[in-house]
Design a protein around this motif. Structure first.
Motif, PDB file in Angstrom:
ATOM      1  N   GLY A 282     -18.394   3.456  42.537  1.00  0.00           N
ATOM      2  CA  GLY A 282     -19.548   2.727  43.040  1.00  0.00           C
ATOM      3  C   GLY A 282     -20.653   2.492  42.037  1.00  0.00           C
ATOM      4  O   GLY A 282     -21.722   1.982  42.376  1.00  0.00           O
ATOM      5  N   ARG A 283     -20.416   2.877  40.772  1.00  0.00           N
ATOM      6  CA  ARG A 283     -21.420   2.711  39.721  1.00  0.00           C
ATOM      7  C   ARG A 283     -20.751   2.031  38.534  1.00  0.00           C
ATOM      8  O   ARG A 283     -19.891   2.605  37.887  1.00  0.00           O
ATOM      9  CB  ARG A 283     -21.991   4.056  39.251  1.00  0.00           C
ATOM     10  N   SER A 284     -21.130   0.826  38.261  1.00  0.00           N
ATOM     11  CA  SER A 284     -20.540   0.089  37.134  1.00  0.00           C
ATOM     12  C   SER A 284     -19.019   0.043  37.200  1.00  0.00           C
ATOM     13  O   SER A 284     -18.342   0.130  36.183  1.00  0.00           O
ATOM     14  CB  SER A 284     -20.976   0.706  35.794  1.00  0.00           C
ATOM     15  N   GLU A 285     -18.491  -0.057  38.402  1.00  0.00           N
ATOM     16  CA  GLU A 285     -17.042  -0.260  38.532  1.00  0.00           C
ATOM     17  C   GLU A 285     -16.746  -1.692  38.117  1.00  0.00           C
ATOM     18  O   GLU A 285     -17.320  -2.642  38.652  1.00  0.00           O
ATOM     19  CB  GLU A 285     -16.585  -0.036  39.975  1.00  0.00           C
ATOM     20  N   VAL A 286     -15.835  -1.857  37.181  1.00  0.00           N
ATOM     21  CA  VAL A 286     -15.526  -3.191  36.653  1.00  0.00           C
ATOM     22  C   VAL A 286     -14.053  -3.498  36.891  1.00  0.00           C
ATOM     23  O   VAL A 286     -13.177  -2.693  36.554  1.00  0.00           O
ATOM     24  CB  VAL A 286     -15.840  -3.276  35.144  1.00  0.00           C
ATOM     25  N   TYR A 287     -13.800  -4.639  37.491  1.00  0.00           N
ATOM     26  CA  TYR A 287     -12.433  -5.100  37.730  1.00  0.00           C
ATOM     27  C   TYR A 287     -12.269  -6.468  37.073  1.00  0.00           C
ATOM     28  O   TYR A 287     -13.166  -7.316  37.152  1.00  0.00           O
ATOM     29  CB  TYR A 287     -12.149  -5.193  39.229  1.00  0.00           C
ATOM     30  N   LYS A 288     -11.139  -6.674  36.444  1.00  0.00           N
ATOM     31  CA  LYS A 288     -10.878  -7.949  35.786  1.00  0.00           C
ATOM     32  C   LYS A 288      -9.865  -8.740  36.600  1.00  0.00           C
ATOM     33  O   LYS A 288      -8.835  -8.224  37.013  1.00  0.00           O
ATOM     34  CB  LYS A 288     -10.373  -7.719  34.358  1.00  0.00           C
ATOM     35  N   LYS A 289     -10.210 -10.005  36.820  1.00  0.00           N
ATOM     36  CA  LYS A 289      -9.330 -10.924  37.541  1.00  0.00           C
ATOM     37  C   LYS A 289      -9.162 -12.143  36.648  1.00  0.00           C
ATOM     38  O   LYS A 289     -10.016 -13.031  36.620  1.00  0.00           O
ATOM     39  CB  LYS A 289      -9.950 -11.297  38.891  1.00  0.00           C
ATOM     40  N   GLY A 290      -8.080 -12.146  35.861  1.00  0.00           N
ATOM     41  CA  GLY A 290      -7.937 -13.173  34.838  1.00  0.00           C
ATOM     42  C   GLY A 290      -9.040 -13.001  33.802  1.00  0.00           C
ATOM     43  O   GLY A 290      -9.211 -11.918  33.247  1.00  0.00           O
ATOM     44  N   GLU A 291      -9.834 -14.051  33.591  1.00  0.00           N
ATOM     45  CA  GLU A 291     -10.968 -13.958  32.669  1.00  0.00           C
ATOM     46  C   GLU A 291     -12.278 -13.645  33.391  1.00  0.00           C
ATOM     47  O   GLU A 291     -13.347 -13.683  32.788  1.00  0.00           O
ATOM     48  CB  GLU A 291     -11.109 -15.274  31.894  1.00  0.00           C
ATOM     49  N   ASN A 292     -12.184 -13.330  34.673  1.00  0.00           N
ATOM     50  CA  ASN A 292     -13.368 -13.002  35.462  1.00  0.00           C
ATOM     51  C   ASN A 292     -13.652 -11.501  35.438  1.00  0.00           C
ATOM     52  O   ASN A 292     -12.748 -10.679  35.289  1.00  0.00           O
ATOM     53  CB  ASN A 292     -13.180 -13.417  36.924  1.00  0.00           C
ATOM     54  N   LEU A 293     -14.936 -11.176  35.609  1.00  0.00           N
ATOM     55  CA  LEU A 293     -15.358  -9.797  35.808  1.00  0.00           C
ATOM     56  C   LEU A 293     -15.914  -9.656  37.219  1.00  0.00           C
ATOM     57  O   LEU A 293     -16.715 -10.484  37.665  1.00  0.00           O
ATOM     58  CB  LEU A 293     -16.470  -9.416  34.829  1.00  0.00           C
ATOM     59  N   ALA A 405     -17.393 -15.031  47.708  1.00  0.00           N
ATOM     60  CA  ALA A 405     -17.867 -14.982  46.325  1.00  0.00           C
ATOM     61  C   ALA A 405     -16.707 -14.846  45.347  1.00  0.00           C
ATOM     62  O   ALA A 405     -16.678 -15.503  44.300  1.00  0.00           O
ATOM     63  CB  ALA A 405     -18.850 -13.822  46.148  1.00  0.00           C
ATOM     64  N   ILE A 406     -15.737 -14.012  45.679  1.00  0.00           N
ATOM     65  CA  ILE A 406     -14.579 -13.810  44.795  1.00  0.00           C
ATOM     66  C   ILE A 406     -13.739 -15.091  44.717  1.00  0.00           C
ATOM     67  O   ILE A 406     -13.310 -15.509  43.635  1.00  0.00           O
ATOM     68  CB  ILE A 406     -13.735 -12.613  45.272  1.00  0.00           C
ATOM     69  N   LYS A 407     -13.535 -15.728  45.860  1.00  0.00           N
ATOM     70  CA  LYS A 407     -12.746 -16.964  45.870  1.00  0.00           C
ATOM     71  C   LYS A 407     -13.459 -18.096  45.129  1.00  0.00           C
ATOM     72  O   LYS A 407     -12.817 -19.009  44.615  1.00  0.00           O
ATOM     73  CB  LYS A 407     -12.463 -17.388  47.316  1.00  0.00           C
ATOM     74  N   GLY A 408     -14.789 -18.022  45.040  1.00  0.00           N
ATOM     75  CA  GLY A 408     -15.555 -19.086  44.395  1.00  0.00           C
ATOM     76  C   GLY A 408     -15.755 -18.887  42.903  1.00  0.00           C
ATOM     77  O   GLY A 408     -16.496 -19.652  42.277  1.00  0.00           O
ATOM     78  N   LEU A 409     -15.113 -17.874  42.323  1.00  0.00           N
ATOM     79  CA  LEU A 409     -15.286 -17.630  40.898  1.00  0.00           C
ATOM     80  C   LEU A 409     -14.640 -18.713  40.050  1.00  0.00           C
ATOM     81  O   LEU A 409     -13.521 -19.153  40.324  1.00  0.00           O
ATOM     82  CB  LEU A 409     -14.675 -16.265  40.517  1.00  0.00           C
ATOM     83  N   GLY A 410     -15.365 -19.142  39.008  1.00  0.00           N
ATOM     84  CA  GLY A 410     -14.797 -20.056  38.032  1.00  0.00           C
ATOM     85  C   GLY A 410     -13.949 -19.300  37.029  1.00  0.00           C
ATOM     86  O   GLY A 410     -13.676 -18.102  37.183  1.00  0.00           O
ATOM     87  N   LYS A 411     -13.583 -19.959  35.932  1.00  0.00           N
ATOM     88  CA  LYS A 411     -12.621 -19.374  34.999  1.00  0.00           C
ATOM     89  C   LYS A 411     -13.174 -18.154  34.279  1.00  0.00           C
ATOM     90  O   LYS A 411     -12.464 -17.164  34.095  1.00  0.00           O
ATOM     91  CB  LYS A 411     -12.192 -20.435  33.972  1.00  0.00           C
ATOM     92  N   ARG A 412     -14.444 -18.188  33.858  1.00  0.00           N
ATOM     93  CA  ARG A 412     -15.012 -17.078  33.086  1.00  0.00           C
ATOM     94  C   ARG A 412     -16.327 -16.605  33.712  1.00  0.00           C
ATOM     95  O   ARG A 412     -17.311 -16.374  33.035  1.00  0.00           O
ATOM     96  CB  ARG A 412     -15.238 -17.474  31.625  1.00  0.00           C
ATOM     97  N   ASP A 413     -16.294 -16.430  35.017  1.00  0.00           N
ATOM     98  CA  ASP A 413     -17.491 -16.004  35.744  1.00  0.00           C
ATOM     99  C   ASP A 413     -17.521 -14.489  35.891  1.00  0.00           C
ATOM    100  O   ASP A 413     -16.481 -13.822  35.896  1.00  0.00           O
ATOM    101  CB  ASP A 413     -17.525 -16.631  37.135  1.00  0.00           C
TER     102      ASP A 413
END
Length: 437
Positions: A282-293, A405-413
């Motif tokens: 819950g603190r600075s958890e980072v997940y990568k989805k393609g080129e998205n963070l 919000a996740i579905k609306g991510l662009g390529k490098r958002d």
């Protein structure tokens, strides 16, 4: 130093008349052994206390010690009802809770207990007589909790945590008033470890030699960070998968705590191994989805600053934020969250928070713990404070807002989901909660 068994006896004398103790597990009573050797680490601060608590706990476990953790990002103990996957608002609220925690540690025959300590528990005197081995201040931001305390009151509360004892102190300096820092160091000068960064010491005109441990160099990218630390006339180099630079000082704080406990406990290789594959719940958890963070963090400001730096450096294109605001009046919240002064201050806090979003690329306004307050009304108030140039959308249902919000991510958002961390319960009425599975 006061002995743990003396403290526990004092607690029992105060609480024995109560019949509804929070934890009543017979195996605790049967298996418990008196343990005056339990080392208790109390960690407070404006930010970073959950992260530092978690890192120190995980490091001690990595070395093979038995450690129990009670923090808002995770409770990790063999005798708790709380799922280790879910954060909590406050890990202990009373002396009842503390006695339960100590007895659980004894049943487990734990070597260490890591406690996150917030200002409300300090002010209420709950932590006053705990026989800590080490007390820690991660950092100090006098304006951190203006919804409940004035700047002077907040600083006074934090200072009081370090008074009237003879345990070791770890004090972090990240640019607050030098006189306050000196006051904190001088409380127990001969038994205090201080840490900062070379950059901060130069900007604030403090002799770098006055610090025991200094962050020396730092480089960040989307894969993590590399940094070095000056300690005991040595320079140690580390790598971590944590991508946000502010966590470097959290890692330095953790190193300081380990050394304050016992210098022989610090193993550079073991620490590097731990922080190379670290996810703070819950603190600075980072997940990568393609080129998205996709970033989950309870604190918006620091995470947002790091994302803006990544955008400036061309590592990401757009920053999108899912944000809400806590309300007031939930039946089980403390009176601090119900009074008129708190409600009045919330509006200013909300306005200041929305100003931080002036140059983001899209904002999704949604519910947080609205309590008695209407979630849609909160969202409408938040959008009224936003810069008119910032695109925004109100989706009151939090789960739906995150999905959109996740579905609306662009390529490098980059998407920052802020406000609640990993807590599963959402208080969405005066007497009502929802569970996120």
């Amino acid at each position: 130093m006061k002995k743990l068994n003396e403290y526990k006896k004092t607690l029992k004398d105060k609480l024995d008349k109560k019949t509804n103790r929070f934890i009543k597990k017979e195996f605790i009573r049967e298996q418990r052994k008196e343990n005056d050797n339990l080392k208790i680490i109390g960690i407070t601060g404006s930010t970073g206390k959950s992260t530092v608590s978690y890192i120190v706990h995980e490091y001690l476990k990595k070395l093979g010690y038995k450690s129990c953790l009670y923090s808002s990002c995770k409770v990790d103990s063999p005798a708790t009802f709380i799922s280790p996957d879910n954060g909590v608002e406050i890990s202990f609220k009373s002396e009842d809770d503390l006695l339960d925690i100590i007895e659980a540690c004894e049943a487990y025959e734990a070597d260490f207990l890591v406690l996150e300590v917030n200002e409300r528990n300090i002010k209420k005197g709950i932590t006053k007589d705990i026989p800590f081995t080490v007390k820690v201040l991660t950092n100090l931001i006098p304006e951190h909790n203006l919804s409940l305390y004035s700047k002077d009151e907040y600083v006074s509360i934090k200072k009081s945590f370090f008074e009237d004892d003879d345990c070791k102190h770890v004090i972090g300096y990240q640019g607050y008033d030098k006189d306050i820092f000196n006051d904190l160091v001088n409380i127990n000068k001969d038994n205090t470890y201080n840490f900062s960064s070379e950059y901060i010491s130069k900007v604030c005109n403090i002799n770098p030699n006055s610090f025991n441990i200094l962050l020396n160099k730092l480089e960040t990218n989307l894969d993590g960070m590399s940094f070095s630390v000056k300690m005991n006339d040595n320079v140690l180099s580390f790598n971590s998968n944590l991508i946000f630079g502010y966590n470097a000082l959290n890692l330095v704080c953790s190193i300081a705590i380990i050394n304050a406990l016992d210098k022989s406990l610090f193993n550079e290789e073991a620490f590097n191994s731990l922080i190379n594959n670290l996810k703070i719940p819950g603190r600075s958890e980072v997940y990568k989805k393609g080129e998205n963070l996709i970033v989950i963090d309870t604190h918006m400001t620091k995470a947002l600053e790091c994302l803006k730096d990544f955008r400036k450096r061309g590592l990401i294109d757009n920053i999108k934020v899912v944000v809400g605001s806590i309300g007031y009046g939930f039946v089980n919240w403390s009176d601090d969250f119900k009074n008129e002064e708190y409600i009045k201050r919330r509006h200013k806090i909300r306005e200041n928070a929305m100003k931080k979003l002036d140059d983001v690329d899209y904002v999704y306004l949604t519910e947080s713990d609205s309590g008695k307050e209407d979630a849609l009304s909160i969202c409408k108030e938040l959008t009224s404070y936003l810069n008119e140039k910032v695109p925004r959308e109100i989706i009151t249902n939090r789960e739906e807002a995150i999905n959109v919000a996740i579905k609306g991510l662009g390529k490098r958002d980059a998407l920052l989901i802020t406000g609640r961390g990993n807590r599963a319960l959402l208080c969405d009425g005066e007497n009502h909660i929802r569970l996120f599975k």
